[in-house]
Motif scaffolding. Structure first.
Motif, PDB file in Angstrom:
ATOM      1  N   LYS A 273      -4.681  -1.041 -16.214  1.00 24.06           N
ATOM      2  CA  LYS A 273      -3.505  -1.160 -15.320  1.00 24.06           C
ATOM      3  C   LYS A 273      -4.189  -1.539 -14.167  1.00 24.06           C
ATOM      4  O   LYS A 273      -4.546  -0.879 -13.562  1.00 24.06           O
ATOM      5  CB  LYS A 273      -2.530  -0.130 -15.197  1.00 24.06           C
ATOM      6  N   VAL A 274      -3.587  -2.729 -13.503  1.00 24.94           N
ATOM      7  CA  VAL A 274      -4.021  -3.505 -12.358  1.00 24.94           C
ATOM      8  C   VAL A 274      -2.795  -3.870 -11.547  1.00 24.94           C
ATOM      9  O   VAL A 274      -1.925  -4.581 -12.296  1.00 24.94           O
ATOM     10  CB  VAL A 274      -5.041  -4.401 -12.348  1.00 24.94           C
ATOM     11  N   LEU A 275      -2.412  -3.372 -10.368  1.00 23.94           N
ATOM     12  CA  LEU A 275      -1.241  -3.734  -9.738  1.00 23.94           C
ATOM     13  C   LEU A 275      -1.623  -4.951  -8.753  1.00 23.94           C
ATOM     14  O   LEU A 275      -2.572  -4.839  -7.958  1.00 23.94           O
ATOM     15  CB  LEU A 275      -0.705  -2.504  -8.780  1.00 23.94           C
TER      16      LEU A 275
ATOM     17  N   GLU B 254       1.245   5.307   2.478  1.00 23.35           N
ATOM     18  CA  GLU B 254       1.625   6.827   2.183  1.00 23.35           C
ATOM     19  C   GLU B 254       2.200   6.607   0.970  1.00 23.35           C
ATOM     20  O   GLU B 254       1.878   7.931   0.208  1.00 23.35           O
ATOM     21  CB  GLU B 254       2.943   6.977   3.118  1.00 23.35           C
ATOM     22  N   ARG B 255       2.718   5.633   0.313  1.00 22.78           N
ATOM     23  CA  ARG B 255       2.802   5.775  -1.163  1.00 22.78           C
ATOM     24  C   ARG B 255       1.983   5.888  -2.010  1.00 22.78           C
ATOM     25  O   ARG B 255       1.911   6.484  -2.914  1.00 22.78           O
ATOM     26  CB  ARG B 255       4.047   4.666  -1.576  1.00 22.78           C
ATOM     27  N   CYS B 256       0.843   4.932  -1.799  1.00 24.85           N
ATOM     28  CA  CYS B 256      -0.464   4.971  -2.344  1.00 24.85           C
ATOM     29  C   CYS B 256      -1.230   6.250  -2.286  1.00 24.85           C
ATOM     30  O   CYS B 256      -1.857   6.611  -3.351  1.00 24.85           O
ATOM     31  CB  CYS B 256      -1.193   3.645  -2.149  1.00 24.85           C
ATOM     32  N   ALA B 257      -1.154   6.880  -0.993  1.00 24.51           N
ATOM     33  CA  ALA B 257      -1.854   8.376  -1.022  1.00 24.51           C
ATOM     34  C   ALA B 257      -1.285   9.345  -1.975  1.00 24.51           C
ATOM     35  O   ALA B 257      -1.848  10.090  -2.594  1.00 24.51           O
ATOM     36  CB  ALA B 257      -1.841   8.560   0.552  1.00 24.51           C
ATOM     37  N   MET B 258       0.075   9.264  -2.099  1.00 25.01           N
ATOM     38  CA  MET B 258       0.984  10.154  -2.745  1.00 25.01           C
ATOM     39  C   MET B 258       0.754  10.010  -4.260  1.00 25.01           C
ATOM     40  O   MET B 258       0.510  10.983  -5.080  1.00 25.01           O
ATOM     41  CB  MET B 258       2.346  10.050  -2.572  1.00 25.01           C
ATOM     42  N   LEU B 259       0.794   8.611  -4.534  1.00 21.84           N
ATOM     43  CA  LEU B 259       0.415   8.171  -5.928  1.00 21.84           C
ATOM     44  C   LEU B 259      -0.948   8.033  -6.596  1.00 21.84           C
ATOM     45  O   LEU B 259      -1.218   7.853  -7.679  1.00 21.84           O
ATOM     46  CB  LEU B 259       0.972   6.938  -6.385  1.00 21.84           C
ATOM     47  N   GLN B 260      -1.862   8.427  -5.644  1.00 20.95           N
ATOM     48  CA  GLN B 260      -3.138   8.449  -5.812  1.00 20.95           C
ATOM     49  C   GLN B 260      -3.707   7.001  -6.494  1.00 20.95           C
ATOM     50  O   GLN B 260      -4.419   6.818  -7.241  1.00 20.95           O
ATOM     51  CB  GLN B 260      -3.508   9.493  -6.727  1.00 20.95           C
TER      52      GLN B 260
ATOM     53  N   SER C 158       8.707  -0.432  -4.377  1.00 19.75           N
ATOM     54  CA  SER C 158       8.844  -0.910  -5.653  1.00 19.75           C
ATOM     55  C   SER C 158       7.700   0.027  -6.540  1.00 19.75           C
ATOM     56  O   SER C 158       7.548  -0.265  -7.820  1.00 19.75           O
ATOM     57  CB  SER C 158       8.698  -2.382  -5.984  1.00 19.75           C
ATOM     58  N   LEU C 159       6.789   0.585  -5.907  1.00 14.41           N
ATOM     59  CA  LEU C 159       5.786   1.374  -6.510  1.00 14.41           C
ATOM     60  C   LEU C 159       6.326   2.775  -6.796  1.00 14.41           C
ATOM     61  O   LEU C 159       6.479   3.584  -5.969  1.00 14.41           O
ATOM     62  CB  LEU C 159       4.473   1.587  -5.262  1.00 14.41           C
ATOM     63  N   THR C 160       6.610   3.056  -8.042  1.00 18.34           N
ATOM     64  CA  THR C 160       7.108   4.241  -8.521  1.00 18.34           C
ATOM     65  C   THR C 160       5.972   5.051  -9.210  1.00 18.34           C
ATOM     66  O   THR C 160       5.166   4.378  -9.532  1.00 18.34           O
ATOM     67  CB  THR C 160       8.283   3.875  -9.282  1.00 18.34           C
TER      68      THR C 160
END
Length: 399
Positions: A123-125, A195-201, A159-161
């Motif tokens: 998966k690539v975003l 912040e969201r990408c840090a949380m979602l790794q 939108s990044l969940t």
């Protein structure tokens, strides 16, 4: 029929390759009568020819033997140190030269990162739309693209969940003067994204070839510095193509040392190292603050070109169209009425000696918008901009 067709078999990966949509369009633009808004090419008026000539001469005269010899895969040490210091000066924090890898243009960086992170089905975003060259490069490794929605403010961090990010190898983003839209991600959204990408790794690949081409508004901190403060993994790509000249084929990757170490191994298997002579000449050119005086000239040129095109669009395009108004970079993104297909409009435009890039190829997977197009303004004269935009406006109204 090719008499040699049975004597070789291409790999599955090679069979997946397709030609770049933009490169195919550029073949048309070689005709002298074509007004081309297609290529994402820097203006040759901004190439520092004399400064580069002096730098190459100096390097060959004073360091010729080492400049023409093999060099370290990581890159020319003084240039790596310059990149680290420049990023530190722009607010990226304490970047070490050991976190910098010099590459043969940022397109090579994209290829190397694809090799590093993508397995078939990974998966690539990516943003919707996204840079076509990145999609073409990553697609060679057979990813499973998931598009991250955008609006008039660019990528939407919310939108990044956890569901959309689950298992993603990375998110690829262009926060400054985005290619193809010309949009810039706001400071609020940048902070929310890291912040969201840090949380979602989820690691972020921050591609920033246009960041130094701002001609309106205030400079914003890059994702690299914000990401480090937030605990996110950010891999930053930079290029000398837009600030000096693309023919140099010189760029860099900034990343945590474990990533750089693995990329060094990949580069050793690719081309051993980026051209020593070019690296040394570029360093001699920029080491004493040359860009501080050179870039304002380039920015003013691009600002004027952008203004010509925006004025012409305002005059000739119908109110049923919308378009971006960039604060920098090289591109304007146009959204046409829903019933107009950009690819079909291109056929009509080429018949009238005008070229652009339809928007559809910039989308990976879901969310494709056929009623869009990208316009580049930096290599066309004011008169030709006004003439070409008038023709496009006429064709859109006829449609």
């Amino acid at each position: 029929m090719d008499s040699y067709s049975s004597s070789y078999t291409f790999s599955k990966r090679a069979q997946l390759l397709t030609s770049s949509t933009i490169r195919e369009i550029l073949k048309v633009t070689e005709r002298p009568e074509i007004i081309s808004f297609a290529g994402g090419l820097p203006s040759p008026k901004g190439f520092p020819i004399q400064a580069m000539k002096q730098a190459f001469d100096l390097v060959l005269e004073s360091k010729g033997e080492s400049a023409l010899q093999y060099g370290p895969t990581e890159g020319y040490a003084p240039l790596r140190a310059w990149v680290a210091q420049d990023l530190k000066r722009s607010g990226a924090g304490d970047v070490s030269p050991e976190e910098v890898l010099i590459v043969s243009g940022s397109q090579q960086a994209l290829d190397m990162l694809g090799k590093l992170f993508i397995d078939p089905g990974s998966k690539v975003l990516v943003e919707a739309p996204s840079y076509l060259g990145a999609l073409q490069s990553f697609s060679l490794f057979e990813p499973d693209y998931h598009s991250v929605p955008t609006d008039e403010g660019g990528l939407i961090p919310e939108s990044l969940t956890p569901e959309t990010a689950a298992g993603a190898r990375f998110l690829y983003a262009l926060p400054n003067f985005h290619n193809p839209t010309g949009l810039t991600l706001s400071l609020e959204r940048r902070k929310a994204l890291v912040e969201r990408c840090a949380m979602l790794q989820v690691p972020i690949i921050e591609d920033d070839p246009y960041g130094e081409l701002r001609y309106a508004g205030e400079a914003l901190p890059g994702l690299l510095g914000l990401g480090r403060a937030a605990g996110a993994t950010v891999i930053r790509l930079g290029s000398f193509s837009k600030v000096l000249a693309p023919g140099l084929r010189l760029g860099y990757i900034v990343a945590p040392r474990p990533i750089i170490s693995k990329l060094v191994q990949i580069k050793q298997a690719t081309d051993l190292h980026t051209a020593s002579l070019t690296q040394m000449a570029v360093y001699e050119t920029i080491k004493d603050g040359f860009l501080d005086t050179h870039l304002p000239v380039v920015r003013q040129l691009y600002k004027e070109q952008c203004g010509y095109m925006l004025d012409a669009i305002e005059e000739h395009f119908p109110s049923t169209c919308s378009w971006t108004k960039p604060d920098g970079g090289m591109f304007i993104w146009v959204t046409l009425p829903a019933h107009i297909d950009g690819s079909k409009l291109l056929e009509q435009a080429v018949a009238r000696n005008v070229a652009f890039v339809p928007g559809a190829p910039f989308f990976a997977g879901e969310g494709r918008q056929d009623n869009t197009l990208r316009l580049s303004f930096v290599t066309v004269s004011e008169a030709k901009i006004r003439e070409g935009i008038a023709i496009l406006g006429e064709l859109i109204k006829q449609s």
